[in-house]
Scaffold this motif. Structure first.
Motif, PDB file in Angstrom:
ATOM      1  N   ALA A 166      34.509  40.374  44.153  1.00  0.00           N
ATOM      2  CA  ALA A 166      35.939  40.202  44.407  1.00  0.00           C
ATOM      3  C   ALA A 166      36.781  41.233  43.671  1.00  0.00           C
ATOM      4  O   ALA A 166      37.917  41.508  44.067  1.00  0.00           O
ATOM      5  CB  ALA A 166      36.369  38.793  44.015  1.00  0.00           C
ATOM      6  N   LEU A 167      36.229  41.841  42.624  1.00  0.00           N
ATOM      7  CA  LEU A 167      36.952  42.886  41.913  1.00  0.00           C
ATOM      8  C   LEU A 167      37.225  44.080  42.815  1.00  0.00           C
ATOM      9  O   LEU A 167      38.152  44.850  42.575  1.00  0.00           O
ATOM     10  CB  LEU A 167      36.164  43.330  40.678  1.00  0.00           C
ATOM     11  CG  LEU A 167      36.046  42.304  39.546  1.00  0.00           C
ATOM     12  CD1 LEU A 167      35.042  42.771  38.520  1.00  0.00           C
ATOM     13  CD2 LEU A 167      37.388  42.058  38.902  1.00  0.00           C
ATOM     14  N   ALA A 168      36.398  44.252  43.866  1.00  0.00           N
ATOM     15  CA  ALA A 168      36.588  45.366  44.789  1.00  0.00           C
ATOM     16  C   ALA A 168      37.919  45.272  45.516  1.00  0.00           C
ATOM     17  O   ALA A 168      38.479  46.287  45.927  1.00  0.00           O
ATOM     18  CB  ALA A 168      35.442  45.411  45.801  1.00  0.00           C
ATOM     19  N   ILE A 169      38.446  44.080  45.704  1.00  0.00           N
ATOM     20  CA  ILE A 169      39.756  43.919  46.336  1.00  0.00           C
ATOM     21  C   ILE A 169      40.794  43.465  45.307  1.00  0.00           C
ATOM     22  O   ILE A 169      41.821  42.903  45.650  1.00  0.00           O
ATOM     23  CB  ILE A 169      39.688  42.913  47.506  1.00  0.00           C
ATOM     24  CG1 ILE A 169      39.182  41.547  47.038  1.00  0.00           C
ATOM     25  CG2 ILE A 169      38.857  43.463  48.637  1.00  0.00           C
ATOM     26  CD1 ILE A 169      39.368  40.440  48.054  1.00  0.00           C
ATOM     27  N   TYR A 170      40.472  43.682  44.019  1.00  0.00           N
ATOM     28  CA  TYR A 170      41.387  43.383  42.920  1.00  0.00           C
ATOM     29  C   TYR A 170      41.716  41.905  42.809  1.00  0.00           C
ATOM     30  O   TYR A 170      42.866  41.522  42.565  1.00  0.00           O
ATOM     31  CB  TYR A 170      42.667  44.216  43.038  1.00  0.00           C
ATOM     32  CG  TYR A 170      42.406  45.684  42.885  1.00  0.00           C
ATOM     33  CD1 TYR A 170      42.101  46.230  41.637  1.00  0.00           C
ATOM     34  CD2 TYR A 170      42.422  46.541  43.976  1.00  0.00           C
ATOM     35  CE1 TYR A 170      41.840  47.576  41.478  1.00  0.00           C
ATOM     36  CE2 TYR A 170      42.152  47.888  43.842  1.00  0.00           C
ATOM     37  CZ  TYR A 170      41.865  48.405  42.595  1.00  0.00           C
ATOM     38  OH  TYR A 170      41.592  49.732  42.447  1.00  0.00           O
ATOM     39  N   ILE A 171      40.704  41.081  43.001  1.00  0.00           N
ATOM     40  CA  ILE A 171      40.798  39.673  42.627  1.00  0.00           C
ATOM     41  C   ILE A 171      40.106  39.556  41.274  1.00  0.00           C
ATOM     42  O   ILE A 171      38.888  39.676  41.185  1.00  0.00           O
ATOM     43  CB  ILE A 171      40.126  38.763  43.672  1.00  0.00           C
ATOM     44  CG1 ILE A 171      40.881  38.836  45.004  1.00  0.00           C
ATOM     45  CG2 ILE A 171      40.082  37.325  43.180  1.00  0.00           C
ATOM     46  CD1 ILE A 171      42.281  38.275  44.970  1.00  0.00           C
ATOM     47  N   GLY A 172      40.877  39.366  40.218  1.00  0.00           N
ATOM     48  CA  GLY A 172      40.324  39.361  38.875  1.00  0.00           C
ATOM     49  C   GLY A 172      39.483  38.127  38.598  1.00  0.00           C
ATOM     50  O   GLY A 172      39.586  37.102  39.284  1.00  0.00           O
ATOM     51  N   ALA A 173      38.650  38.238  37.563  1.00  0.00           N
ATOM     52  CA  ALA A 173      37.752  37.133  37.215  1.00  0.00           C
ATOM     53  C   ALA A 173      38.536  35.884  36.826  1.00  0.00           C
ATOM     54  O   ALA A 173      38.094  34.763  37.092  1.00  0.00           O
ATOM     55  CB  ALA A 173      36.827  37.558  36.077  1.00  0.00           C
ATOM     56  N   SER A 174      39.699  36.055  36.208  1.00  0.00           N
ATOM     57  CA  SER A 174      40.493  34.893  35.801  1.00  0.00           C
ATOM     58  C   SER A 174      41.169  34.218  36.997  1.00  0.00           C
ATOM     59  O   SER A 174      41.409  33.010  36.987  1.00  0.00           O
ATOM     60  CB  SER A 174      41.547  35.307  34.775  1.00  0.00           C
ATOM     61  OG  SER A 174      42.417  36.286  35.312  1.00  0.00           O
ATOM     62  N   PHE A 175      41.483  34.997  38.034  1.00  0.00           N
ATOM     63  CA  PHE A 175      42.144  34.435  39.212  1.00  0.00           C
ATOM     64  C   PHE A 175      41.146  33.973  40.275  1.00  0.00           C
ATOM     65  O   PHE A 175      41.498  33.184  41.166  1.00  0.00           O
ATOM     66  CB  PHE A 175      43.096  35.470  39.822  1.00  0.00           C
ATOM     67  CG  PHE A 175      43.899  34.958  40.987  1.00  0.00           C
ATOM     68  CD1 PHE A 175      44.887  34.011  40.806  1.00  0.00           C
ATOM     69  CD2 PHE A 175      43.656  35.426  42.273  1.00  0.00           C
ATOM     70  CE1 PHE A 175      45.627  33.537  41.874  1.00  0.00           C
ATOM     71  CE2 PHE A 175      44.378  34.956  43.349  1.00  0.00           C
ATOM     72  CZ  PHE A 175      45.375  34.010  43.150  1.00  0.00           C
ATOM     73  N   PHE A 176      39.911  34.446  40.191  1.00  0.00           N
ATOM     74  CA  PHE A 176      38.919  34.126  41.221  1.00  0.00           C
ATOM     75  C   PHE A 176      38.728  32.616  41.418  1.00  0.00           C
ATOM     76  O   PHE A 176      38.665  32.158  42.566  1.00  0.00           O
ATOM     77  CB  PHE A 176      37.587  34.795  40.899  1.00  0.00           C
ATOM     78  CG  PHE A 176      36.483  34.439  41.850  1.00  0.00           C
ATOM     79  CD1 PHE A 176      36.398  35.027  43.100  1.00  0.00           C
ATOM     80  CD2 PHE A 176      35.514  33.498  41.498  1.00  0.00           C
ATOM     81  CE1 PHE A 176      35.383  34.692  43.983  1.00  0.00           C
ATOM     82  CE2 PHE A 176      34.501  33.153  42.367  1.00  0.00           C
ATOM     83  CZ  PHE A 176      34.437  33.759  43.617  1.00  0.00           C
ATOM     84  N   PRO A 177      38.600  31.787  40.363  1.00  0.00           N
ATOM     85  CA  PRO A 177      38.439  30.343  40.596  1.00  0.00           C
ATOM     86  C   PRO A 177      39.595  29.739  41.389  1.00  0.00           C
ATOM     87  O   PRO A 177      39.373  28.879  42.255  1.00  0.00           O
ATOM     88  CB  PRO A 177      38.364  29.767  39.178  1.00  0.00           C
ATOM     89  CG  PRO A 177      37.880  30.891  38.335  1.00  0.00           C
ATOM     90  CD  PRO A 177      38.509  32.108  38.926  1.00  0.00           C
ATOM     91  N   THR A 178      40.832  30.190  41.108  1.00  0.00           N
ATOM     92  CA  THR A 178      41.979  29.686  41.856  1.00  0.00           C
ATOM     93  C   THR A 178      41.902  30.096  43.321  1.00  0.00           C
ATOM     94  O   THR A 178      42.140  29.288  44.229  1.00  0.00           O
ATOM     95  CB  THR A 178      43.291  30.207  41.237  1.00  0.00           C
ATOM     96  OG1 THR A 178      43.357  29.782  39.878  1.00  0.00           O
ATOM     97  CG2 THR A 178      44.504  29.691  41.993  1.00  0.00           C
ATOM     98  N   ALA A 179      41.560  31.370  43.543  1.00  0.00           N
ATOM     99  CA  ALA A 179      41.440  31.857  44.915  1.00  0.00           C
ATOM    100  C   ALA A 179      40.333  31.115  45.656  1.00  0.00           C
ATOM    101  O   ALA A 179      40.494  30.744  46.826  1.00  0.00           O
ATOM    102  CB  ALA A 179      41.179  33.356  44.917  1.00  0.00           C
ATOM    103  N   ALA A 180      39.208  30.879  44.980  1.00  0.00           N
ATOM    104  CA  ALA A 180      38.098  30.166  45.614  1.00  0.00           C
ATOM    105  C   ALA A 180      38.482  28.721  45.932  1.00  0.00           C
ATOM    106  O   ALA A 180      38.092  28.182  46.974  1.00  0.00           O
ATOM    107  CB  ALA A 180      36.868  30.213  44.710  1.00  0.00           C
TER     108      ALA A 180
END
Length: 771
Positions: A166-180
């Protein structure tokens, strides 16, 4: 549906994996700007793009097309549908896939034909996402289906692979759980029967993650454009890649790097200093204040005017074009003919390595002489290739070989002899050894350890080197490893284990070599070097360390300049300075040859200063680098008080009384050490802030000299047990002599073996009782 003739499919092939299809969809409007009459959903350009392999580091260089278009033009699509290969090879193929006989067509948003579940895996993720987005609200799932899907999405949200990709599209590790989590809610609300059927057939695990991820990408690009742009800006401001480009003036010079590679007592530093003194203008970069002071005194005594520059002191010699400094204080803005960087292997130090890296990359000098062991030679070669500098390697051998005495001291400290240096790795052990030697032998001991001021250490070293007095034994910590010229006949390791702040561990082999190599010195009364251990159990490990080749360093340290931290701070609001450093460490990008130096001690100071109002970001940055022992409450209190006075724009005073006499016990000795550290900290701050804010520099310098003298007097007459001595336990001193406890390394191994044995016995007894 018509397709543009330029539309093609690129296939990724690998010798190790089966066919993998990875597509990058770029809108027709970007590829063919002249064809505005055709809807951008009806014609798309297919290009290959491979996501990261799960084992690949988080940040990888992307092609400008792939990286920028996904952020600036969210109509671009990036996805993958199957397992990926490590070494992709691009091959042009026809639109019709002969292996699968599948035709994927991009349809209009309002035209969704049902596809059988068996073919869902081959449908474009763009189309799958649109089917979910524009489809009707899903029917209610059964309990079993709901539970299975919940487990699949739980695994997806916790997937380290998906988070990295997800970092490839600039979804950070801290925001990834929220996005998921949001993606899960979206899927459950709008799920398609056939997609659900296919997902359930895959089950929780890698296959379902790789199927869901490209749909997740489409969802994020459409739902979170602001978060993506924000994280992209934050990442770019925390970019520490290509540090060689930070110093353009150094890159404009064709520098010659001379690496003096060899062990201790091989003459490498001597040769580098000879070239330093011959130059019209030169600088010597030292790892320690003590070593910088020694070079300062030596060079001036030989008639070469040389100034001294450390964090605590500035001594400018008139007409002097040479400078001896600590490596943190070196200027990368001045021009030099010759520069010397001592102990270059410290580039790999987890706390201070950034200073050596900065000096190597940024010094503007025609010649740069590096002195050190072979551990960083390969990475220096790599850096020189990147900077375009010429590298010359000079290899040295020790003047006299270091000899390991097979006969140890047999655990009896009374077996020490004149000229011995007993090395211990804690302050408590140092004073225990000193007390035991002076109690049970006729020898007198000098003491050197890290908490002592440089002036006191030099005084103790001179007392030990001087012939004809009774101080013929040196008891020291690992601080003896560098920075002092000592006449040591034999190095005796009191132990080969030390406490690393968390647990007791063996001393690293490189450190053992550095310390043992201090024995024997060319031109001294002990040209032949000897080394051994106090206890027989440690001898094998000593021999192993000395025979072991130097470990090759793979990465060297970096740390951001203030300007980089300031730029990063502009991307984040309402965070403390400690949180700012934490986020910088989490989001910074580094090349494969570098690591971010540890800065826990900096964050500890930042937390303490958080309540101080009126400090700018730069002020906090500088205060956090002040030389303070974070485990010393007195020193931390005075640093807080200095910061408060500075923030109120009032003159910062020492507000500390001068001790009247030398220490009479260990508590008073600790107090002297603490007071000298406070004075040293005041002097350091005065050199990094405005002079008028710290007006009592002369008083602080006088106090530092007086306290260092009192410490020297205290160490000479010290005959007390250290305060940290365990109370209530049986002493190791007896009438017959002093016996050191058994080797800590062996004790730890034996305790572990006893624990394993007890576990086996419990299992055996349980089995016997049960069966």
């Amino acid at each position: 549906m018509a397709r543009n003739p330029a539309t093609r499919l690129l296939r990724i092939c690998s010798s190790q994996y089966n066919l993998s299809k990875v597509r990058f969809f770029q809108s027709y409007n970007r590829s063919f700007s002249l064809c505005n009459e055709i809807h951008h959903h009806s014609s798309q350009t297919h290009q290959s793009f491979c996501f990261f392999h799960p084992k690949t580091p988080k940040f990888i260089q992307f092609s400008p097309l792939g990286l920028d278009s996904r952020v600036h033009h969210f109509n671009s699509r990036l996805y993958c549908t199957q397992e990926f290969t490590d070494s992709p090879v691009l091959e042009l193929v026809e639109d019709n896939n002969n292996n699968h006989n599948v035709k994927n067509k991009i349809k209009k948003d309002d035209d969704h034909d049902q596809v059988s579940a068996s073919h869902v895996a081959n449908v474009d993720p763009v189309e799958l996402y649109r089917r979910l987005r524009d489809g009707p609200v899903a029917r209610k799932l059964g309990i079993e289906q709901w539970e299975q899907l919940t487990e699949i999405f739980r695994c997806f949200a916790k997937s380290g692979w998906a988070s990295n990709q997800a970092l490839a599209i600039y979804i950070g590790a801290s925001f990834f759980p929220t996005a998921a989590h949001n993606f899960r809610n979206f899927f459950f609300k709008k799920c398609d029967d056939e997609i659900v059927e296919h997902l359930l057939s895959l089950g929780a695990g890698n296959e379902s993650e790789r199927f869901l991820f490209p749909i997740f990408v489409e969802y994020c690009l459409e739902e979170f454009p602001d978060e993506i742009k924000k994280f992209r800006s934050m990442i770019s401001s925390a970019d520490l890649t290509k540090p060689e480009t930070w110093f353009p003036f150094a890159r404009a010079i064709k520098r010659k790097i001379i690496y003096h590679c060899g062990p201790t007592n091989s003459g490498k530093t001597y040769n580098a200093l000879q070239r330093f003194m011959e130059a019209k203008k030169g600088i010597y970069c030292s790892p320690l204040r003590l070593l910088a002071m020694e070079v300062f005194d030596k060079v001036n005594s030989l008639g070469v005017y040389c100034s001294l520059l450390t964090g605590q002191e500035k001594k400018y010699v008139p007409f002097g074009n040479h400078t001896a400094c600590t490596v943190e204080m070196v200027s990368t803005e001045e021009l030099y003919e010759v520069a010397v960087i001592d102990e270059i292997q410290m580039m790999s130090d987890v706390y201070r390595g950034y200073a050596w890296t900065r000096a190597l990359l940024g010094l503007q000098a025609d010649e740069i002489h590096l002195c050190g062991d072979p551990s960083v030679l390969d990475i220096v070669r790599k850096i020189c290739q990147e900077t375009g500098d010429e590298l010359i390697e000079n290899h040295y051998e020790r003047f006299k070989p270091l000899v390991v005495e097979a006969k140890t001291l047999s655990g009896d400290i009374r077996n020490v002899r004149s000229g011995d240096c007993v090395v211990a790795f804690s302050r408590r052990e140092i004073f225990e050894v000193k007390l035991a030697i002076e109690k049970h032998t006729n020898h007198k001991c000098c003491v050197i350890y890290g908490a002592l001021p440089p002036e006191t250490r030099r005084h103790q070293a001179n007392l030990f080197n001087e012939q004809g007095n009774e101080y013929d034994i040196l008891v020291a910590s690992d601080a003896v490893g560098m920075g002092l010229n000592l006449n040591i006949r034999r190095v005796v390791f009191y132990s080969l284990s030390k406490y690393n702040g968390d647990k007791i561990v063996p001393v690293p082999a490189s450190q053992v070599k550095q310390i043992a190599g201090r024995a024997g010195r060319r031109g001294s009364i002990y040209p032949d070097g000897l080394t051994t251990t106090l206890h027989l159990d440690d001898l094998d490990y000593l021999i192993e360390c000395l025979q072991k080749p130097f470990d090759e360093v793979k990465k060297v340290g970096l740390f951001p300049f203030y300007e980089q931290v300031e730029l990063f701070a502009g991307q984040i609001a309402n965070v403390t300075f400690s949180q700012l450093l934490q986020k910088f460490g989490e989001n910074c990008r580094l090349d494969g040859s570098y690591f971010l130096c540890k800065h826990d001690h900096i964050k500890n100071v930042a937390n303490m200063l958080e309540k101080v109002q009126g400090l700018s970001l730069e002020d906090r940055f500088n205060f956090c680098f002040a030389p303070v022992n974070i485990r010393d409450p007195k020193a931390m209190y005075h640093l807080l008080r200095f910061a408060q006075s500075y923030a109120q724009n009032v003159p910062v005073s020492l507000a500390m009384g001068m001790p009247k006499s030398s220490a009479r016990n260990d508590t008073e000795l600790l107090d002297l050490e603490s007071k000298h550290q406070v004075v040293s900290m005041y002097l350091w701050l005065s050199n990094h802030f405005k002079e008028e804010t710290f007006p009592y520099v002369k008083k602080a310098e006088a106090m530092a000299t007086d306290i260092a003298e009192l410490l020297g007097q205290s160490l000479i007459k010290a005959n007390w047990k250290p305060e940290s001595r365990n109370q209530g336990k049986k002493s190791n001193d007896d009438e017959d002599g002093y016996q050191r406890p058994r080797s800590m390394v062996k004790l730890q191994e034996r305790k572990r073996q006893e624990k394993d044995l007890k576990s086996v016995e419990k299992v055996t007894s349980f089995q016997a009782a049960f069966f």
